[in-house]
Design a protein around this motif. Structure first.
Motif, PDB file in Angstrom:
ATOM      1  N   LEU A 268       0.856  -1.187   0.000  1.00  0.00           N
ATOM      2  CA  LEU A 268       0.000   0.000   0.000  1.00  0.00           C
ATOM      3  C   LEU A 268       0.890   1.235   0.000  1.00  0.00           C
ATOM      4  O   LEU A 268       1.616   1.491   0.956  1.00  0.00           O
ATOM      5  CB  LEU A 268      -0.913  -0.002   1.230  1.00  0.00           C
ATOM      6  N   VAL A 269       0.832   2.002  -1.088  1.00  0.00           N
ATOM      7  CA  VAL A 269       1.707   3.161  -1.266  1.00  0.00           C
ATOM      8  C   VAL A 269       0.902   4.444  -1.087  1.00  0.00           C
ATOM      9  O   VAL A 269      -0.077   4.675  -1.803  1.00  0.00           O
ATOM     10  CB  VAL A 269       2.355   3.169  -2.669  1.00  0.00           C
ATOM     11  N   TRP A 270       1.331   5.268  -0.139  1.00  0.00           N
ATOM     12  CA  TRP A 270       0.710   6.581   0.041  1.00  0.00           C
ATOM     13  C   TRP A 270       1.415   7.550  -0.901  1.00  0.00           C
ATOM     14  O   TRP A 270       2.557   7.918  -0.694  1.00  0.00           O
ATOM     15  CB  TRP A 270       0.844   7.031   1.490  1.00  0.00           C
ATOM     16  N   MET A 271       0.707   7.950  -1.964  1.00  0.00           N
ATOM     17  CA  MET A 271       1.255   8.873  -2.957  1.00  0.00           C
ATOM     18  C   MET A 271       0.712  10.266  -2.672  1.00  0.00           C
ATOM     19  O   MET A 271      -0.471  10.534  -2.880  1.00  0.00           O
ATOM     20  CB  MET A 271       0.867   8.434  -4.367  1.00  0.00           C
ATOM     21  N   THR A 272       1.574  11.169  -2.188  1.00  0.00           N
ATOM     22  CA  THR A 272       1.121  12.525  -1.874  1.00  0.00           C
ATOM     23  C   THR A 272       1.527  13.533  -2.940  1.00  0.00           C
ATOM     24  O   THR A 272       1.141  14.691  -2.863  1.00  0.00           O
ATOM     25  CB  THR A 272       1.688  13.005  -0.519  1.00  0.00           C
ATOM     26  N   ASN A 273       2.333  13.106  -3.924  1.00  0.00           N
ATOM     27  CA  ASN A 273       2.716  14.035  -4.983  1.00  0.00           C
ATOM     28  C   ASN A 273       1.531  14.306  -5.897  1.00  0.00           C
ATOM     29  O   ASN A 273       0.574  13.544  -5.950  1.00  0.00           O
ATOM     30  CB  ASN A 273       3.868  13.464  -5.807  1.00  0.00           C
ATOM     31  N   ARG A 274       1.606  15.391  -6.654  1.00  0.00           N
ATOM     32  CA  ARG A 274       0.472  15.792  -7.484  1.00  0.00           C
ATOM     33  C   ARG A 274       0.728  15.592  -8.971  1.00  0.00           C
ATOM     34  O   ARG A 274       0.096  16.238  -9.803  1.00  0.00           O
ATOM     35  CB  ARG A 274       0.141  17.264  -7.215  1.00  0.00           C
ATOM     36  N   THR A 275       1.646  14.747  -9.315  1.00  0.00           N
ATOM     37  CA  THR A 275       1.907  14.456 -10.716  1.00  0.00           C
ATOM     38  C   THR A 275       1.126  13.210 -11.098  1.00  0.00           C
ATOM     39  O   THR A 275       1.351  12.138 -10.550  1.00  0.00           O
ATOM     40  CB  THR A 275       3.413  14.232 -10.957  1.00  0.00           C
ATOM     41  N   ASP A 276       0.195  13.357 -12.041  1.00  0.00           N
ATOM     42  CA  ASP A 276      -0.709  12.255 -12.368  1.00  0.00           C
ATOM     43  C   ASP A 276       0.027  11.011 -12.844  1.00  0.00           C
ATOM     44  O   ASP A 276      -0.363   9.891 -12.527  1.00  0.00           O
ATOM     45  CB  ASP A 276      -1.709  12.708 -13.439  1.00  0.00           C
ATOM     46  N   ILE A 277       1.097  11.205 -13.604  1.00  0.00           N
ATOM     47  CA  ILE A 277       1.851  10.056 -14.102  1.00  0.00           C
ATOM     48  C   ILE A 277       2.428   9.265 -12.937  1.00  0.00           C
ATOM     49  O   ILE A 277       2.309   8.044 -12.859  1.00  0.00           O
ATOM     50  CB  ILE A 277       2.982  10.511 -15.045  1.00  0.00           C
ATOM     51  N   MET A 278       3.081   9.968 -12.011  1.00  0.00           N
ATOM     52  CA  MET A 278       3.715   9.297 -10.883  1.00  0.00           C
ATOM     53  C   MET A 278       2.689   8.549 -10.029  1.00  0.00           C
ATOM     54  O   MET A 278       2.935   7.448  -9.558  1.00  0.00           O
ATOM     55  CB  MET A 278       4.446  10.315  -9.999  1.00  0.00           C
ATOM     56  N   SER A 279       1.532   9.164  -9.824  1.00  0.00           N
ATOM     57  CA  SER A 279       0.547   8.608  -8.895  1.00  0.00           C
ATOM     58  C   SER A 279       0.017   7.249  -9.326  1.00  0.00           C
ATOM     59  O   SER A 279      -0.380   6.438  -8.495  1.00  0.00           O
ATOM     60  CB  SER A 279      -0.621   9.588  -8.734  1.00  0.00           C
ATOM     61  N   MET A 280      -0.011   6.976 -10.631  1.00  0.00           N
ATOM     62  CA  MET A 280      -0.550   5.710 -11.117  1.00  0.00           C
ATOM     63  C   MET A 280       0.469   4.583 -11.146  1.00  0.00           C
ATOM     64  O   MET A 280       0.100   3.417 -11.306  1.00  0.00           O
ATOM     65  CB  MET A 280      -1.112   5.885 -12.531  1.00  0.00           C
ATOM     66  N   ALA A 281       1.757   4.905 -10.994  1.00  0.00           N
ATOM     67  CA  ALA A 281       2.818   3.915 -11.180  1.00  0.00           C
ATOM     68  C   ALA A 281       2.673   2.662 -10.316  1.00  0.00           C
ATOM     69  O   ALA A 281       2.957   1.556 -10.792  1.00  0.00           O
ATOM     70  CB  ALA A 281       4.181   4.564 -10.953  1.00  0.00           C
ATOM     71  N   PRO A 282       2.249   2.758  -9.031  1.00  0.00           N
ATOM     72  CA  PRO A 282       2.136   1.533  -8.221  1.00  0.00           C
ATOM     73  C   PRO A 282       1.214   0.476  -8.811  1.00  0.00           C
ATOM     74  O   PRO A 282       1.363  -0.709  -8.507  1.00  0.00           O
ATOM     75  CB  PRO A 282       1.595   2.055  -6.878  1.00  0.00           C
ATOM     76  N   TRP A 283       0.271   0.878  -9.653  1.00  0.00           N
ATOM     77  CA  TRP A 283      -0.626  -0.109 -10.262  1.00  0.00           C
ATOM     78  C   TRP A 283       0.129  -1.066 -11.181  1.00  0.00           C
ATOM     79  O   TRP A 283      -0.307  -2.196 -11.388  1.00  0.00           O
ATOM     80  CB  TRP A 283      -1.726   0.598 -11.051  1.00  0.00           C
ATOM     81  N   LEU A 284       1.254  -0.630 -11.720  1.00  0.00           N
ATOM     82  CA  LEU A 284       1.989  -1.501 -12.635  1.00  0.00           C
ATOM     83  C   LEU A 284       2.537  -2.733 -11.934  1.00  0.00           C
ATOM     84  O   LEU A 284       2.785  -3.749 -12.577  1.00  0.00           O
ATOM     85  CB  LEU A 284       3.138  -0.739 -13.309  1.00  0.00           C
TER      86      LEU A 284
END
Length: 396
Positions: A268-284
């Motif tokens: 479970l990754v808490w993504m607090t950055n606001r870059t849409d590309i970065m935020s989706m990366a854990p799904w890969l």
């Protein structure tokens, strides 16, 4: 008969690439991982030229919706801190397909290549789902943070980003409504209401979710994708138009996913950055994304204590909250990894190490440059053109 054979080959190639990627990102010894990476990129770079796997994130979501449908994919919160129900990979796939169908259906009637301005908070689940819907349909996703919302900003984006549709929520409806009335160039408009039974007062604003819920949960329309087609467009802080292609989005997602899983694949990754590309990366790599904005250090550690978050990825501003705490207390969490896309000072790293016994990994820039040359030599120059603008957008 020939088109059918070509279609089957295309889906077969996609499946092969996605399976290789999922295999790469599973826990494995370093040497085995390098071998897997070599095999994956040998196939991926070959297929990119044939435009068979440019939409890697949608393909992975579709894959996980079949392989692990009940696994949690997304956990978001409302502005007041109330948690939404967790979305599984099946939920994300189904709901993004429904949104894709409504955007390209009779009410919205959007066509491939048209641009959608999405004015929604980063922590809102519909923002993630709309991005996936745009990727599936070939629409251009144009994000605008409500925290930076101004009438001039809305008008600039509609004009400079060549917007065809505007989608927002109830909190920002009045300002957006005021800026989008133009009888000479009417825009398709949608609003996300908090209650499915809510009545709309603005004329011509379609209730997006209510319409989507009545549509098919699979998207079956064929989209002619190619690596160079635009998928995301936004204004930088210097008011320059930045546009990402399918190829850039996919390669950046893969690099970010590899960086986040370099030491250990998180759950479970808490993504607090606001870059849409970065935020989706854990799904890969099949992980869950936790999306919540904390206003202070106490809220941050209360959140880390109350939820099974084992990886935290944040910009400098979140880590600097520790500097404002007068008395540091021991915080028991399930954290195992800390990440930052921005460089963190040695003193601040030492403070976090003392408090959590964890080192902040802030080597993304170096990892990114190394990976581009190693895995994506053909498009390294194009990616370099966007890197500064993307980080500028994120930091500010």
């Amino acid at each position: 008969m020939i088109p059918t054979i070509r279609c089957m080959r295309r889906f077969s190639a996609k499946s092969s690439v996605v399976n290789k990627l999922v295999n790469v990102l599973q826990p494995s010894p370093c040497e085995a991982r390098e071998t897997k990476l070599a095999e994956f990129f040998a196939i991926y770079n070959k297929q990119m030229g044939a435009a068979t796997c440019s939409n890697i994130i949608s393909d992975v979501i579709s894959h996980l919706a079949i392989q692990t449908p009940e696994n949690t994919a997304l956990w978001t919160f409302e502005s007041k801190g109330k948690a939404h129900p967790m979305l599984t990979y099946n939920d994300v796939y189904r709901q993004s397909c429904q949104l894709a169908n409504v955007l390209t259906g009779k009410q919205y009637n959007l066509k491939q290549g048209q641009a959608v301005l999405v004015i929604l908070p980063h922590t809102m689940k519909e923002r993630f789902l709309l991005l996936l819907a745009c990727l599936q349909t070939g629409l251009v996703f144009c994000p605008y943070d409500p925290k930076e919302l101004t009438e001039i900003g809305i008008s600039q984006r509609i004009r400079q980003l060549t917007i065809d549709c505007v989608i927002t929520d109830e909190d920002n409806l009045e300002m957006v409504r005021h800026c989008t009335y133009n009888p000479l160039r009417p825009l398709t408009k949608g609003v996300i209401m908090k209650g499915s039974g809510s009545e709309l007062t603005p004329v011509s604003w379609n209730h997006l979710i209510q319409t989507a819920n009545s549509l098919d949960s699979q998207y079956t329309k064929m989209v002619n994708t190619n690596p160079n087609m635009p998928v995301m467009r936004f204004l930088s802080n210097k008011q320059n138009v930045i546009q990402y292609s399918q190829e850039y989005l996919s390669t950046r997602l893969i690099i970010t996913a590899l960086w986040l899983s370099k030491y250990k694949v998180p759950n479970l990754v808490w993504m607090t950055n606001r870059t849409d590309i970065m935020s989706m990366a854990p799904w890969l790599f099949g992980s869950s994304i936790f999306c919540f904005e904390s206003e202070n250090l106490k809220t941050m550690f209360d959140t880390l204590k109350n939820y099974p978050i084992d990886a935290f990825c944040a910009p400098q501003v979140n880590y600097r909250m520790l500097e404002d705490e007068q008395q540091q207390e021991e915080h028991k969490t399930q954290l195992q990894q800390l990440f930052s896309f921005e460089p963190i000072s040695a003193d601040l790293k030492a403070q976090w190490l003392s408090l959590t016994n964890l080192t902040i990994h802030d080597d993304y820039a170096a990892f990114n440059n190394e990976s581009k040359l190693k895995y994506f030599p053909n498009n390294a120059h194009q990616m370099a053109d966007h890197d500064f603008e993307e980080f500028e957008q994120q930091i500010n």
